[in-house]
Write an enzyme that holds these catalytic residues in place. Structure first.
Site, PDB file in Angstrom:
ATOM      1  CD  GLU A 175      -2.959  -0.815  -0.144  1.00  9.16           C
ATOM      2  OE1 GLU A 175      -2.969   0.289  -0.697  1.00  9.16           O
ATOM      3  OE2 GLU A 175      -3.629  -1.778  -0.564  1.00  9.16           O
ATOM      4  CE1 TYR A 220      -6.586   3.199  -0.219  1.00  9.58           C
ATOM      5  CE2 TYR A 220      -4.194   3.256   0.000  1.00  9.58           C
ATOM      6  CZ  TYR A 220      -5.340   2.629  -0.442  1.00  9.58           C
ATOM      7  OH  TYR A 220      -5.257   1.436  -1.079  1.00  9.58           O
ATOM      8  CG  ASP A 270      -8.243   4.426  -3.853  1.00  5.28           C
ATOM      9  OD1 ASP A 270      -9.479   4.420  -3.936  1.00  5.28           O
ATOM     10  OD2 ASP A 270      -7.518   3.683  -4.535  1.00  5.28           O
ATOM     11  CB  CYS A 295     -15.166   2.865 -12.641  1.00  4.58           C
ATOM     12  SG  CYS A 295     -16.100   4.398 -12.456  1.00  4.58           S
ATOM     13  CB  CYS A 320     -20.408   2.373 -18.738  1.00  4.64           C
ATOM     14  SG  CYS A 320     -19.592   3.868 -18.109  1.00  4.64           S
ATOM     15  CB  CYS A 325     -19.789  -1.126 -14.995  1.00  3.61           C
ATOM     16  SG  CYS A 325     -19.622  -0.612 -13.261  1.00  3.61           S
ATOM     17  CB  CYS A 329     -23.760   3.919 -12.704  1.00  8.27           C
ATOM     18  SG  CYS A 329     -22.542   5.252 -12.795  1.00  8.27           S
TER      19      CYS A 329
END
Length: 344
Positions: free
Chosen positions: A46, A128, A146, A198, A205, A208, A214
């Site tokens: 991370e 985060y 994030d 995304c 899309c 998705c 959405c």
DNA sequence: GATACGTGGAA
DNA sequence: TTTCCAAGTAT
């Protein structure tokens, strides 16, 4: 439930990564048998992934975990070894804080804390990363926010207010989706969604898992979200790097000051980077210009003149080294070193 | 809240 | 060539 839709998608599409434990998709497996990645791997990955792509991180993660398999091993490493290993990955304060954090964790017994609040007190761990470690390593329902999640939430709920003003709105939306079941896998799922479907440009899309709910897509504005404040132009700065070679082949390097740009990194002696840099050769010599290196940092463009000389004089600063490895230097100085060596 | 802080890949 | 930007943090 919204989160379950993403978890189903993640179970079928999770990307393999060196630091990741694949989701357990066996319906007979209980959560108690759902293996988690170890906190050291989660923390290290991370931190490396902060503002950095998966592609850039992969080899560095393998190099670090091969050389330093535990946080205690890393804590015992000399500073210069860790900084050299980080060279090229950028944002070098991360490497300095990585060592500080490893040493604090080692001093506390070698185990990472398992709460967001405690994680947040460690060097280099911000909101985060604390949430990501809590979720991914300890499977706690932390709200991971994030750039990916901000984008996914802005589109999912058609948030048109620009960042960073919309940050708290997006955080509340992210919290509203975070499930109590499998929160660690959910956190990775929503970030994977942002990274693969995304995406900032040309989002997919049509495939998705959240296509039908959405609001951004339904309003036809998904691609233009999230809105952001315009960025400032980068100024051009100048500097000179000095490559001194001794008759026996030794080369003059120096460690940069511990804070600021490229802080703590091995480098060629150089002037400051400014509009009007003052000459600062590390020793008296017949300096010749080998050429120029152009390099762009986060907030300015640099035109770096590379000067070369052969001399046996005692330098005012720096250290003669037998065979410098350009890969141990920040990229701008690796470029300068290669150019200097190619100059006859 | 604004600014400092790297790099490389994509468009 | 230029711009954008990627799993942010520290001050």
């Amino acid at each position: 439930m919204d989160a379950q839709t993403l978890l189903d998608w993640y179970d079928a599409n999770a990307r393999a990564m060196p630091w990741r434990v694949p989701p357990v998709t066996d319906p007979m497996a209980s959560s108690s048998t759902n293996r988690r990645a170890d906190p050291y791997s989660v923390w290290l990955s991370e931190v490396m992934l902060q503002q950095t792509t998966v592609a850039a991180v992969r080899d560095y993660f393998i190099k670090f975990t091969t050389r330093w398999p535990t946080v205690t091993d890393l804590a015992a490493a000399p500073d210069e070894d860790v900084m050299a290993a980080w060279a090229g990955l950028g944002y070098y304060a991360r490497a300095r804080n990585l060592l500080k954090c490893a040493r604090e964790v080692t001093a506390r017994g070698g185990r990472f804390p398992d709460t967001e609040a405690e994680l947040l007190t460690l060097p280099g761990i911000g909101p985060y990363t604390a949430a990501a470690i809590a979720a991914i390593a300890f499977d706690l329902p932390a709200v991971v926010l994030d750039g990916n999640v901000e984008r996914v939430m802005a589109r999912r709920h058609a948030v048109v207010e620009p960042l960073p003003d919309s940050k708290q709105t997006l955080r509340a939306l992210a919290a509203s989706h975070t499930p109590q079941v499998r929160p660690g896998d959910y956190a990775q799922a929503v970030m994977d969604l942002g990274a693969t479907i995304c995406t900032p440009r040309n989002p997919a899309c049509g495939i998705c898992p959240w296509m039908s709910e959405c609001e951004g897509r339904l309003a036809g504005i998904a691609t233009e979200l999230p809105r952001k404040r315009p960025k400032k132009a980068k100024p051009v700065r100048h500097g000179t790097a000095y490559f001194a070679r001794r008759p026996d082949g030794a080369e003059l390097l120096e460690t940069r000051p511990p804070k600021g740009l490229l802080g703590g990194m091995l480098a060629l002696p150089s002037t400051d980077f400014s509009d009007d840099p003052q000459p600062a050769p590390p020793l008296e010599a017949n300096w010749q210009i080998a050429g120029e290196v152009r390099h762009t940092f986060t907030h300015f463009h640099l035109i770096l003149t590379v000067a070369v000389a052969t001399s046996a004089a005692t330098p005012e600063r720096g250290l003669w080294v037998e065979a410098a490895n350009p890969d141990d230097l920040p990229t701008v100085f690796a470029k300068a070193l290669r150019l200097a060596r190619s100059h006859r």
